[in-house]
Design a protein around this motif. Structure first.
Motif, PDB file in Angstrom:
ATOM      1  N   ASP A  48       1.128 -10.818  -4.101  1.00  0.00           N
ATOM      2  CA  ASP A  48       1.992 -11.291  -4.537  1.00  0.00           C
ATOM      3  C   ASP A  48       2.119 -12.760  -4.305  1.00  0.00           C
ATOM      4  OD1 ASP A  48       4.970 -11.678  -5.050  1.00  0.00           O
ATOM      5  OD2 ASP A  48       5.420 -11.252  -2.793  1.00  0.00           O
ATOM      6  N   ASN A  50      -6.044   2.002   2.213  1.00  0.00           N
ATOM      7  CA  ASN A  50      -5.300   0.922   2.510  1.00  0.00           C
ATOM      8  C   ASN A  50      -4.036   1.119   3.267  1.00  0.00           C
ATOM      9  OD1 ASN A  50      -7.128  -0.207   0.652  1.00  0.00           O
ATOM     10  ND2 ASN A  50      -5.536   0.033  -1.139  1.00  0.00           N
ATOM     11  N   ASN A  86      -3.195  -2.705   3.153  1.00  0.00           N
ATOM     12  CA  ASN A  86      -1.992  -3.116   2.425  1.00  0.00           C
ATOM     13  C   ASN A  86      -0.827  -3.228   3.308  1.00  0.00           C
ATOM     14  OD1 ASN A  86       0.155  -3.453   1.081  1.00  0.00           O
ATOM     15  ND2 ASN A  86      -0.860  -2.544  -0.884  1.00  0.00           N
ATOM     16  N   ASN A 110       0.843 -11.660   4.301  1.00  0.00           N
ATOM     17  CA  ASN A 110      -0.560 -11.602   4.161  1.00  0.00           C
ATOM     18  C   ASN A 110      -1.290 -12.757   3.355  1.00  0.00           C
ATOM     19  OD1 ASN A 110      -3.342 -10.638   3.811  1.00  0.00           O
ATOM     20  ND2 ASN A 110      -2.639  -8.755   2.835  1.00  0.00           N
ATOM     21  N   THR A 138       0.525  -9.018 -12.246  1.00  0.00           N
ATOM     22  CA  THR A 138       1.450  -9.081 -10.860  1.00  0.00           C
ATOM     23  C   THR A 138       2.144 -10.481 -10.520  1.00  0.00           C
ATOM     24  OG1 THR A 138      -0.493  -9.565  -9.562  1.00  0.00           O
ATOM     25  CG2 THR A 138       0.168  -7.370  -9.783  1.00  0.00           C
ATOM     26  N   SER A 148      -4.634  -6.589  -2.920  1.00  0.00           N
ATOM     27  CA  SER A 148      -3.420  -6.427  -2.093  1.00  0.00           C
ATOM     28  C   SER A 148      -3.803  -6.460  -0.557  1.00  0.00           C
ATOM     29  CB  SER A 148      -2.683  -5.212  -2.730  1.00  0.00           C
ATOM     30  OG  SER A 148      -3.178  -4.015  -2.344  1.00  0.00           O
ATOM     31  N   THR A 149      -4.994  -6.107  -0.226  1.00  0.00           N
ATOM     32  CA  THR A 149      -5.350  -6.076   1.219  1.00  0.00           C
ATOM     33  C   THR A 149      -5.482  -7.187   2.039  1.00  0.00           C
ATOM     34  OG1 THR A 149      -7.689  -5.257   0.840  1.00  0.00           O
ATOM     35  CG2 THR A 149      -5.878  -3.518   0.477  1.00  0.00           C
ATOM     36  N   GLU A 159       2.193  -7.944   0.251  1.00  0.00           N
ATOM     37  CA  GLU A 159       1.026  -7.606  -0.527  1.00  0.00           C
ATOM     38  C   GLU A 159       0.212  -8.785  -1.066  1.00  0.00           C
ATOM     39  OE1 GLU A 159       2.960  -3.449  -2.248  1.00  0.00           O
ATOM     40  OE2 GLU A 159       3.607  -5.348  -2.766  1.00  0.00           O
ATOM     41  N   GLY A 202       7.483  -7.376  -3.456  1.00  0.00           N
ATOM     42  CA  GLY A 202       6.230  -6.888  -3.491  1.00  0.00           C
ATOM     43  C   GLY A 202       6.252  -5.595  -4.466  1.00  0.00           C
ATOM     44  N   GLN A 203       5.476  -4.636  -4.572  1.00  0.00           N
ATOM     45  CA  GLN A 203       5.446  -3.807  -5.475  1.00  0.00           C
ATOM     46  C   GLN A 203       6.598  -2.843  -5.335  1.00  0.00           C
ATOM     47  OE1 GLN A 203       3.225  -3.514  -8.106  1.00  0.00           O
ATOM     48  NE2 GLN A 203       2.897  -5.688  -7.492  1.00  0.00           N
ATOM     49  N   ASN A 262       2.064  -3.289   3.074  1.00  0.00           N
ATOM     50  CA  ASN A 262       3.417  -2.625   2.565  1.00  0.00           C
ATOM     51  C   ASN A 262       3.203  -1.013   2.564  1.00  0.00           C
ATOM     52  OD1 ASN A 262       5.941  -2.860   1.891  1.00  0.00           O
ATOM     53  ND2 ASN A 262       5.567  -3.031  -0.194  1.00  0.00           N
ATOM     54  N   ARG A 263       1.834  -0.777   3.027  1.00  0.00           N
ATOM     55  CA  ARG A 263       1.539   0.693   3.345  1.00  0.00           C
ATOM     56  C   ARG A 263       1.524   1.032   4.740  1.00  0.00           C
ATOM     57  NH1 ARG A 263       2.130  -0.990  -1.119  1.00  0.00           N
ATOM     58  NH2 ARG A 263       0.965  -0.029  -3.034  1.00  0.00           N
TER      59      ARG A 263
END
Length: 613
Positions: free
Chosen positions: A99, A257, A242, A139, A476, A155-156, A96, A288-289, A244-245
């Motif tokens: 991060d 995202n 993002n 990223n 964060t 985060s994107t 992300e 990450g999250q 992580n999605r």
């Protein structure tokens, strides 16, 4: 110009180049608030690889939309072929874009493994028997926002997206209204708003509870104006996807995202291709999250074969609990905190689809900081009480009465003191955690929260509008002065995690001559690591191949058994599987064999055939 003058100028220039180079190498390459921008990250990794060619290999697995490299660091002694047959661990950070601390952790761990190799036997053994893969920043485009102006947390990546479906891309993003170089927050007094001022902390807002008769009085928005005049604010800003999605497990189509489809971005596709091309990866740690280390994840009895598993297999849950306990102990946390799961997370894909032990961690959060601070204060109080107890014992030993300054013995209360306390008004528990976190920031990093400042907002004429709140990245990523402490603890955990990989070995070999060149052979295969050779869910997904024993004999030599034999999953900490063969070997003096495990490595062995006489 004379020749001597020219030579002198050349010598001076060369000398200055050497001085500049020395100064460049000696100055820390971190930029910003203790973090790496992409150029300094690349330089630091390049220097590590150049100075340690036998230990560190540097490569790039992809380029971002802005043509920045996604670095891959490979650590371990030996050839590339050796690396591919050893137990391996993968660390992914910066998945992300906001991060930054995860990237700092990854780099600190790499440096730690390199620095300790010569003088630490455990690290030397780890580097010679284990392959470490690190993607320190997946990223790079979004991370660069930390070093840009105005500073905007996202985060994107930078892929243009029509978030509000009006046919335009990124036309209504945030704006720096007070020109302080930061995109923070704004609150606007408006009866159409959903929020009220927190009665216990006027710097915070909380949602109005209509069941308590509360009416909303404030809007809470990202700092900016309504650029496209649709009476919505900052709803279509820059970016993006993002990462992580964007992975297949639990992926959500048509959501913010998540991307157009699974692994649709060059970076996520490159990471997915990498793990498929390196099946020896047995442990994954993703920063990450998402988080499954702060609190043990839920586990379930597996459903039928045709039904997908959506929670951790009950037989694998114990390994997650042990790793979580190790993680919290390393960080100094005394209790579990709430974990987090996000749809389409890389860490979930690696477990639920790939069958590996996949750990996800937030390297830092205000909640973690509050709990660690509480534990530290508790330890200090215990030490202080112990010191006071020892002092009191000394006073009693020498006949000194323990009295207060007014001559009364401690513990004796006046009538007024014994009177019952007046009933206190019940405190509003909403925002309780947020108030604790804000108090922590006040004590440790007061600059992280910007006091609310009144502004004239063009979209809300005549209304009270204020800009302030937490700085970008403050919630964060930790303050600069804590980075070294956090990276040290996280690097310690990563080393301990790498030591938990499964490791195959040969415990015992027996061979008996039965007559006429016929032999009974028994081979005991053990797992000296902690993890099993295959997790239960790894067997279910069939993405992890069974460990196998290969005998260097022709098929016709086997009277019982076969040349290739699959072993059941072998649990760690000394788990064992025994194989028995009856073979006819009229001419050989020994039998070579090897044991191959996808996650636990490879080992060769020899069966010495006893004298035939």
């Amino acid at each position: 110009m004379s020749l001597n003058f020219f030579r002198s100028s050349v010598r001076t220039f060369c000398f200055l180049q050497i001085v500049v180079t020395i100064l460049f190498l000696s100055v820390p390459l971190a930029c910003g608030a203790g973090y790496y921008d992409n150029k300094s990250l690349g330089r630091r990794l390049s220097i590590l690889a150049e100075e340690n060619p036998s230990l560190v290999r540097l490569d790039s697995i992809a380029r971002s939309m802005r043509k920045r490299k996604v670095w891959l660091v490979e650590l371990g002694k030996g050839t590339k072929r050796d690396h591919q047959t050893r137990p391996a661990m993968l660390v992914v950070a910066g998945i992300e874009g906001n991060d930054l601390i995860g990237c700092s952790v990854a780099v600190a761990w790499i440096e730690n493994l390199v620095e300790r190799y010569e003088n630490d036997d455990e690290i030397a053994k780890l580097r010679e028997t284990t392959t470490i893969y690190v993607v320190p920043r997946l990223n790079p485009d979004a991370a660069e926002q930390f070093f840009a102006e105005p500073k905007l947390e996202t985060s994107t990546n930078h892929k243009p997206v029509d978030d509000d479906h009006d046919g335009l891309f990124d036309e209504d993003g945030p704006d720096d209204l007070n020109k302080d170089g930061l995109i923070t927050w704004m609150r606007v007094e408006d009866p159409e708003g959903e929020y009220i001022i927190d009665p216990n902390e006027n710097r915070l807002l909380l949602k109005a509870d209509h069941l308590k008769g509360e009416a909303g009085a404030w809007r809470y928005l990202r700092e900016g104006i309504d650029n496209d005049h649709d009476e919505r604010w900052n709803e279509d800003g820059p970016g993006g996807v993002n990462f992580n999605r964007n992975f297949p497990f639990n992926y959500e189509f048509f959501t913010e995202n998540s991307g157009v489809y699974q692994v649709c971005e060059a970076e996520t596709r490159a990471l997915a291709d990498f793990v498929i091309e390196h099946p020896n990866i047995g442990i994954i740690v993703t920063y990450g999250q998402a988080d499954n280390l702060l609190k043990a994840p839920k586990d379930v009895e597996p459903p039928g074969r045709r039904e997908p598993l959506t929670e951790i297999h009950k037989d694998d849950a114990g390994y997650y609990r042990v790793m979580g306990e190790l993680y919290r102990e390393t960080l100094g946390l005394e209790k579990e905190l709430e974990g987090a799961s996000v749809p389409g997370a890389f860490s979930d894909w690696m477990y639920f689809h790939r069958g590996r032990l996949s750990l996800a961690a937030k390297p830092w959060s205000p909640a973690i900081a509050v709990e660690i601070s509480k534990a530290t204060k508790k330890e200090d109080k215990q030490a202080e009480d112990q010191e006071q107890d020892e002092k009191t014992e000394d006073q009693i030993e020498y006949g000194q009465d323990e009295q207060d300054s007014d001559g009364r013995e401690k513990g004796l209360e006046s009538d007024a003191e014994k009177s019952e306390d007046k009933p206190k008004k019940k405190k509003d528990e909403r925002n309780k955690q947020e108030r604790k976190e804000l108090k922590w920031f006040d004590e440790h990093s007061p600059e992280s929260f910007i006091e609310w400042q009144p502004i004239e907002h063009p979209d809300f004429p005549g209304k009270c509008a204020e800009v302030g709140g937490y700085r970008p990245f403050a919630l964060t990523n930790p303050p600069e002065e804590l980075v070294d402490e956090i990276t040290d603890k996280q690097a310690d955990f990563l080393t301990k995690a790498a030591q938990k990989l499964p490791r195959i070995g040969v415990r015992k070999i027996e061979c008996n001559h039965l007559g006429r060149s016929v032999y009974e052979v028994k081979i005991q295969i053990e797992n000296t690591g902690f993890l099993p050779t295959i997790l239960q869910h790894g067997q279910r997904t069939r993405e992890v191949h069974p460990t196998r024993l290969e005998m260097e004999l022709e098929d016709e030599s086997f009277l019982s058994g076969s040349r290739f034999t699959n072993l059941p999953a072998i649990h760690g900490s000394g788990g064992m599987a025994e194989l028995r063969y009856i073979v006819r070997v009229p001419e050989q003096e020994r039998i070579e064999f090897r044991v191959v495990s996808m996650l636990a490595g490879k080992v060769k062995g020899t069966v010495e055939l006893p004298n035939r006489e």
